[in-house]
Motif scaffolding. Structure first.
Motif, PDB file in Angstrom:
ATOM      1  N   ALA A   1      -2.327  -6.661 -20.690  1.00  0.00           N
ATOM      2  CA  ALA A   1      -2.177  -6.223 -19.300  1.00  0.00           C
ATOM      3  C   ALA A   1      -1.170  -5.086 -19.205  1.00  0.00           C
ATOM      4  N   GLN A   2      -0.077  -5.208 -19.997  1.00  0.00           N
ATOM      5  CA  GLN A   2       0.947  -4.161 -19.987  1.00  0.00           C
ATOM      6  C   GLN A   2       0.347  -2.832 -20.459  1.00  0.00           C
ATOM      7  N   GLN A   3      -0.452  -2.886 -21.537  1.00  0.00           N
ATOM      8  CA  GLN A   3      -1.055  -1.649 -22.059  1.00  0.00           C
ATOM      9  C   GLN A   3      -1.982  -1.013 -21.026  1.00  0.00           C
ATOM     10  N   GLN A   4      -2.809  -1.856 -20.400  1.00  0.00           N
ATOM     11  CA  GLN A   4      -3.714  -1.315 -19.380  1.00  0.00           C
ATOM     12  C   GLN A   4      -2.923  -0.684 -18.236  1.00  0.00           C
ATOM     13  N   ALA A   5      -1.885  -1.391 -17.802  1.00  0.00           N
ATOM     14  CA  ALA A   5      -1.089  -0.895 -16.677  1.00  0.00           C
ATOM     15  C   ALA A   5      -0.391   0.409 -17.048  1.00  0.00           C
ATOM     16  N   ASP A   6       0.134   0.469 -18.284  1.00  0.00           N
ATOM     17  CA  ASP A   6       0.803   1.692 -18.724  1.00  0.00           C
ATOM     18  C   ASP A   6      -0.143   2.885 -18.671  1.00  0.00           C
ATOM     19  N   GLN A   7      -1.380   2.652 -19.079  1.00  0.00           N
ATOM     20  CA  GLN A   7      -2.370   3.743 -19.038  1.00  0.00           C
ATOM     21  C   GLN A   7      -2.597   4.223 -17.615  1.00  0.00           C
ATOM     22  N   VAL A   8      -2.745   3.256 -16.704  1.00  0.00           N
ATOM     23  CA  VAL A   8      -3.012   3.620 -15.310  1.00  0.00           C
ATOM     24  C   VAL A   8      -1.826   4.382 -14.718  1.00  0.00           C
ATOM     25  N   LEU A   9      -0.612   3.963 -15.104  1.00  0.00           N
ATOM     26  CA  LEU A   9       0.593   4.514 -14.462  1.00  0.00           C
ATOM     27  C   LEU A   9       1.141   5.738 -15.184  1.00  0.00           C
ATOM     28  N   ALA A  10       0.538   6.088 -16.337  1.00  0.00           N
ATOM     29  CA  ALA A  10       1.091   7.187 -17.138  1.00  0.00           C
ATOM     30  C   ALA A  10       1.138   8.496 -16.365  1.00  0.00           C
ATOM     31  N   ALA A  11       0.234   8.662 -15.414  1.00  0.00           N
ATOM     32  CA  ALA A  11       0.141   9.931 -14.699  1.00  0.00           C
ATOM     33  C   ALA A  11       1.257  10.114 -13.667  1.00  0.00           C
ATOM     34  N   PHE A  12       2.036   9.072 -13.392  1.00  0.00           N
ATOM     35  CA  PHE A  12       3.015   9.145 -12.296  1.00  0.00           C
ATOM     36  C   PHE A  12       4.439   9.282 -12.830  1.00  0.00           C
ATOM     37  N   LYS A  13       5.212  10.155 -12.180  1.00  0.00           N
ATOM     38  CA  LYS A  13       6.550  10.471 -12.681  1.00  0.00           C
ATOM     39  C   LYS A  13       7.614   9.496 -12.191  1.00  0.00           C
ATOM     40  N   ASP A  14       7.436   8.957 -10.963  1.00  0.00           N
ATOM     41  CA  ASP A  14       8.452   8.021 -10.493  1.00  0.00           C
ATOM     42  C   ASP A  14       7.829   6.903  -9.677  1.00  0.00           C
TER      43      ASP A  14
ATOM     44  N   GLU B   1       7.196  -7.799  -3.587  1.00  0.00           N
ATOM     45  CA  GLU B   1       5.833  -8.040  -4.034  1.00  0.00           C
ATOM     46  C   GLU B   1       5.415  -6.892  -4.958  1.00  0.00           C
ATOM     47  N   LEU B   2       4.550  -7.212  -5.932  1.00  0.00           N
ATOM     48  CA  LEU B   2       4.094  -6.199  -6.888  1.00  0.00           C
ATOM     49  C   LEU B   2       3.470  -5.004  -6.159  1.00  0.00           C
ATOM     50  N   ALA B   3       4.144  -3.859  -6.241  1.00  0.00           N
ATOM     51  CA  ALA B   3       3.638  -2.646  -5.606  1.00  0.00           C
ATOM     52  C   ALA B   3       3.911  -1.471  -6.524  1.00  0.00           C
ATOM     53  N   THR B   4       2.879  -0.709  -6.836  1.00  0.00           N
ATOM     54  CA  THR B   4       3.011   0.465  -7.694  1.00  0.00           C
ATOM     55  C   THR B   4       2.031   1.507  -7.189  1.00  0.00           C
ATOM     56  N   HIS B   5       1.978   2.625  -7.884  1.00  0.00           N
ATOM     57  CA  HIS B   5       0.872   3.548  -7.661  1.00  0.00           C
ATOM     58  C   HIS B   5      -0.412   2.822  -8.072  1.00  0.00           C
ATOM     59  N   ASN B   6      -1.529   3.211  -7.495  1.00  0.00           N
ATOM     60  CA  ASN B   6      -2.805   2.535  -7.784  1.00  0.00           C
ATOM     61  C   ASN B   6      -2.655   1.022  -7.750  1.00  0.00           C
ATOM     62  N   ASN B   7      -2.021   0.613  -6.672  1.00  0.00           N
ATOM     63  CA  ASN B   7      -1.643  -0.764  -6.441  1.00  0.00           C
ATOM     64  C   ASN B   7      -2.712  -1.804  -6.741  1.00  0.00           C
ATOM     65  N   ALA B   8      -3.895  -1.600  -6.139  1.00  0.00           N
ATOM     66  CA  ALA B   8      -4.948  -2.610  -6.231  1.00  0.00           C
ATOM     67  C   ALA B   8      -5.329  -2.850  -7.691  1.00  0.00           C
ATOM     68  N   GLN B   9      -5.396  -1.744  -8.449  1.00  0.00           N
ATOM     69  CA  GLN B   9      -5.789  -1.838  -9.845  1.00  0.00           C
ATOM     70  C   GLN B   9      -4.743  -2.609 -10.663  1.00  0.00           C
TER      71      GLN B   9
ATOM     72  N   ASP C   1       0.829  -1.213   0.000  1.00  0.00           N
ATOM     73  CA  ASP C   1       0.000   0.000   0.000  1.00  0.00           C
ATOM     74  C   ASP C   1       0.861   1.260   0.000  1.00  0.00           C
ATOM     75  N   LEU C   2       2.188   1.089   0.106  1.00  0.00           N
ATOM     76  CA  LEU C   2       3.097   2.222   0.267  1.00  0.00           C
ATOM     77  C   LEU C   2       2.807   3.398  -0.662  1.00  0.00           C
ATOM     78  N   TYR C   3       2.794   3.120  -1.997  1.00  0.00           N
ATOM     79  CA  TYR C   3       2.696   4.236  -2.946  1.00  0.00           C
ATOM     80  C   TYR C   3       1.331   4.917  -2.868  1.00  0.00           C
ATOM     81  N   SER C   4       0.284   4.116  -2.710  1.00  0.00           N
ATOM     82  CA  SER C   4      -1.045   4.704  -2.573  1.00  0.00           C
ATOM     83  C   SER C   4      -1.111   5.588  -1.343  1.00  0.00           C
ATOM     84  N   LEU C   5      -0.480   5.156  -0.262  1.00  0.00           N
ATOM     85  CA  LEU C   5      -0.504   5.939   0.974  1.00  0.00           C
ATOM     86  C   LEU C   5       0.292   7.227   0.830  1.00  0.00           C
ATOM     87  N   VAL C   6       1.451   7.140   0.171  1.00  0.00           N
ATOM     88  CA  VAL C   6       2.250   8.350  -0.028  1.00  0.00           C
ATOM     89  C   VAL C   6       1.518   9.289  -0.990  1.00  0.00           C
ATOM     90  N   ASP C   7       0.938   8.714  -2.059  1.00  0.00           N
ATOM     91  CA  ASP C   7       0.204   9.536  -3.026  1.00  0.00           C
ATOM     92  C   ASP C   7      -0.944  10.294  -2.364  1.00  0.00           C
TER      93      ASP C   7
END
Lengths: 290, 438
Positions: free
Chosen positions: B425-438, B391-399, B108-114
């Motif tokens: 899946a990669q294309q969908q994930a790229d769309q979700v993550l496009a808004a984040f810089k790091d 473990e898989l962790a990114t921004h908008n983790n759950a999605q 949940d790290l990135y979602s919490l920081v975001d």
């Protein structure tokens, strides 16, 4: 029967036979459906007596080798169910009592009085039927916080003191009651409260019973809202206690323990239904609710 | 025109007024006021394993309060991980004060920081000894604690997938029961020997429901890579090793026929294993106690594998300190999470729950040595953490986790080929993550 009817001429015997075949078929279908609905509950009760150290398998799916109350002991040890019971009963009972007062008053007002903005108000109330309760968690929490009611039983109950569905149901029920009865009561000198009490409420009892049942089962099972607005044992209901057993995502379900917890939670509700079964069914038939 | 309807009488309002009065009275319940010198912390914790979790936590808190008389801790059971997050988000959105400390998923790290919900712990960590303080934690458990040069959480209840195998069935099939398979090929070979054609025993069962991305990560990490890199805004779902991993996962049932086809339920795996229906399963290390309690045979524990060897993600929850709490609470909260992640507490927590102790020193304590002497299998998972990846962790983790999980399930049910599913899946994930810089 053979003496009074001549075979081949009168259609009665064959129609009679056909009818009884249909009846029997209907009963069989109903029995199958009833058993289908009952199996999860029966299974839960059986498995709650399953020894915890015996795995469930296709050949050992019910009581296990020796029925035991061990799971119940563990369940009661893990969560303070006695306190949770008390809380749930206060919450469910409190909500219901206030709801019955507010919905019969509101329903009466909408059915028999005329006031400015009546239609708009009624429309707004109906609109609430479309809003899922979970969408209101944040604003409701905010209200509870500002009222300084956080972590109290009242906080769990407050958002449900009014009921759009109940108001609608009571309005429709009251509208069917002949106005002549109302007029007669007025002529005898009854004020509005007496009229409501003696004329409107008695015939509305089936509707109120039906509403009570749906309200009780909803609030008995509600989990997320009580979890959000409470922090301590003294204000938390049974469902939050059950969460200790059902949220075991990491290691997979401990069915004997989960079912024991479930039986503890739904048991009284089940008992209540069995005792008042006849009244409930009658009220549902009368009010046309499902 | 005269209407037959009566006007709404004023006395109509009376019952409402009465109800309001009752509510007001009920609300006036006395609130305990702590003495000014004490700080009262609120601690939210979810439950994810069976056992008397509340009693254990209460025990630690009693001990902590004895050591720190000026701090009181109010521990609040907050449902599951998802419920805990919902409860905290509702509090923050509703303008309330969040709990001081909460156990939430490490991912949940990135979602919490975001959402600006948690405090960085750098200063506290530095004061506690910096790297020498952190070095005692298993590095794999800190993999999802660092972001933007800060450290945000300390591990508390952690786990990893392991391979459980039935030693009796291994012996019967002529396999060496002293060790599990070392790589994917060995696992397939063993599973072939263990599988009985009539369906009474499968060589292997790997669940793909609930959190399908998690066990799938074991294949990928065992292939020498991962589905997520250093940045929290980038995933590598369509990289060749990931595609190969998913092909291998699907082959187990379609090509090698050593695993039942379709989606296997997470909750049923331990049952199938202890009943002898599955000779090997992949499951959380936290299932060990339950499996040992029910199994009537010798249970072996080894590591999950990919083509190149052992590999597994980590899992479980870390402790976070939340933003928006008073300064004196922050200091007390740090003391508390330091205590809860201390060697002794972690050793006790691990022996009682089945979680892996977050600190390496916990395995040198007498309590832990006694436990491992009794349950030698418990030593396997911590020793394997050197093969573990994040473990898989990114921004908008759950999605993002759901996108990967859906792709895995689509392939396992034969609806898509691995390359196609993962490309999508990669294309969908790229769309979700496009808004984040790091």
């Amino acid at each position: 029967m053979n003496e009074t009817t001549k075979p081949g001429r009168s259609p009665r015997p064959s129609r009679f036979r056909l009818k009884s075949i249909f009846n029997a078929l209907g009963l069989i279908v109903l029995a199958v459906i009833a058993i289908g609905w009952a199996i999860p509950m029966i299974w839960a009760m059986a498995v709650s007596a399953h020894p915890p150290d015996e795995p469930l398998s296709a050949t050992n799916l019910w009581f296990g080798s020796r029925p035991t109350l061990e799971n119940y002991a563990t369940a009661f040890q893990i969560a303070p169910f006695a306190q949770y019971y008390l809380n749930t009963i206060i919450i469910v009972g409190g909500i219901l009592v206030v709801q019955l007062i507010t919905i019969s008053l509101a329903g009466y007002a909408f059915a028999r009085f005329e006031f400015r903005g009546q239609n708009v108000l009624f429309f707004l109330i109906l609109l609430q039927l479309m809003v899922p309760a979970s969408a209101l968690i944040v604003p409701n929490y905010s209200t509870i916080r500002q009222l300084r009611l956080f972590d109290t039983l009242v906080a769990v109950m407050l958002p449900f003191f009014g009921s759009a569905f109940g108001t609608f149901l009571m309005r429709q029920t009251f509208k069917i009651i002949p106005r002549d009865l109302d007029d007669a009561a007025k002529m005898d000198g009854a004020n509005w409260l007496q009229t409501l009490w003696h004329v409107y409420l008695p015939p509305a009892r089936p509707a109120m019973t039906a509403f009570a049942l749906s309200s009780i089962s909803f609030h008995w099972n509600d989990f997320l809202w009580p979890l959000v607005v409470t922090n301590s044992t003294h204000s938390r209901p049974l469902t939050v206690g059950l969460a200790v057993f059902t949220q075991l995502g990491e290691i997979g379900a401990q069915w004997p323990l989960v079912t024991a917890g479930t039986v503890i939670v739904v048991g009284p509700l089940l008992l209540l239904f069995l005792i008042f079964q006849r009244q409930f069914i009658e009220s549902f038939l009368h009010s046309g609710l499902k | 025109m005269l209407t037959r309807m009566a006007r709404l009488p004023r006395s109509f309002l009376f019952p409402f007024a009465l109800a309001a009065l009752l509510i007001a009275l009920a609300a006036c319940a006395p609130a305990a006021t702590p003495t000014p010198s004490t700080v009262t912390l609120t601690f939210y914790y979810p439950v994810a394993v069976p056992g008397p979790i509340t009693q254990l936590i209460d025990g630690y808190i009693t001990k902590f309060q004895q050591q720190n008389p000026s701090i009181k801790v109010n521990a609040v059971l907050s449902g599951g991980y998802g419920d805990t997050l919902t409860k905290i988000q509702t509090t923050i959105k509703g303008g309330g004060t969040p709990p001081d400390v909460a156990v939430l998923l490490s991912t949940d790290l990135y979602s919490l920081v975001d959402s600006n919900a948690v405090l960085p712990l750098d200063d506290n960590v530095k004061a506690a000894g910096g790297d020498s303080f952190l070095n005692d934690f298993y590095p794999a458990f800190l993999a999802n604690s660092r972001y933007q040069g800060h450290i945000w959480s300390l591990p508390f209840q952690r786990s990893t997938p392991v391979l459980f195998y039935n030693k009796d069935l291994f012996k019967a099939a002529g396999l060496d029961p002293s060790k599990g398979p070392a790589n994917f090929q060995e696992m397939v070979d063993a599973a072939k020997k263990l599988t009985k054609g009539d369906g009474s025993t499968w060589g292997l069962e790997i669940s793909s429901d609930g959190i399908p991305y998690w066990l799938f990560q074991s294949f990928v990490i065992g292939n020498g890579t991962n589905v997520v890199g250093a940045g929290a805004n980038k995933v590598t779902f369509d990289a060749p090793p990931t595609v190969q991993a998913l092909q291998g996962f699907a082959d187990l049932s379609t090509k090698y026929k050593v695993m039942p086809p379709g989606i296997l339920q997470w909750a049923n795996m331990p049952n199938d294993f202890v009943n002898g229906k599955a000779a090997m399963i992949w499951h959380s290390s936290g299932s060990l106690a339950n499996i040992l309690k029910q199994a009537k045979f010798d249970v072996g524990v080894s590591y999950t594998v990919g083509e190149k060897g052992y590999g597994a993600p980590t899992g479980g929850g870390n402790m976070y300190i939340l933003k928006g709490i008073p300064a004196d609470h922050q200091a007390a909260a740090w003391k508390f999470i330091q205590f809860m992640s201390s060697t002794d507490v972690q050793a006790d927590w691990s022996t009682n729950t089945g979680y892996i102790a977050a600190r390496q020193s916990a395995y040198t304590t007498q309590a832990m040595k006694d436990y491992i002497a009794k349950v030698p299998q418990a030593a396997v998972a911590p020793a394997g953490l050197k093969y573990a990846g994040a473990e898989l962790a990114t921004h908008n983790n759950a999605q993002i986790q759901k996108i990967l999980g859906d792709a895995v399930q689509a392939v396992l049910t034969g609806k898509a080929a691995p390359a196609d599913a993962l490309k999508g899946a990669q294309q969908q994930a790229d769309q979700v993550l496009a808004a984040f810089k790091d």
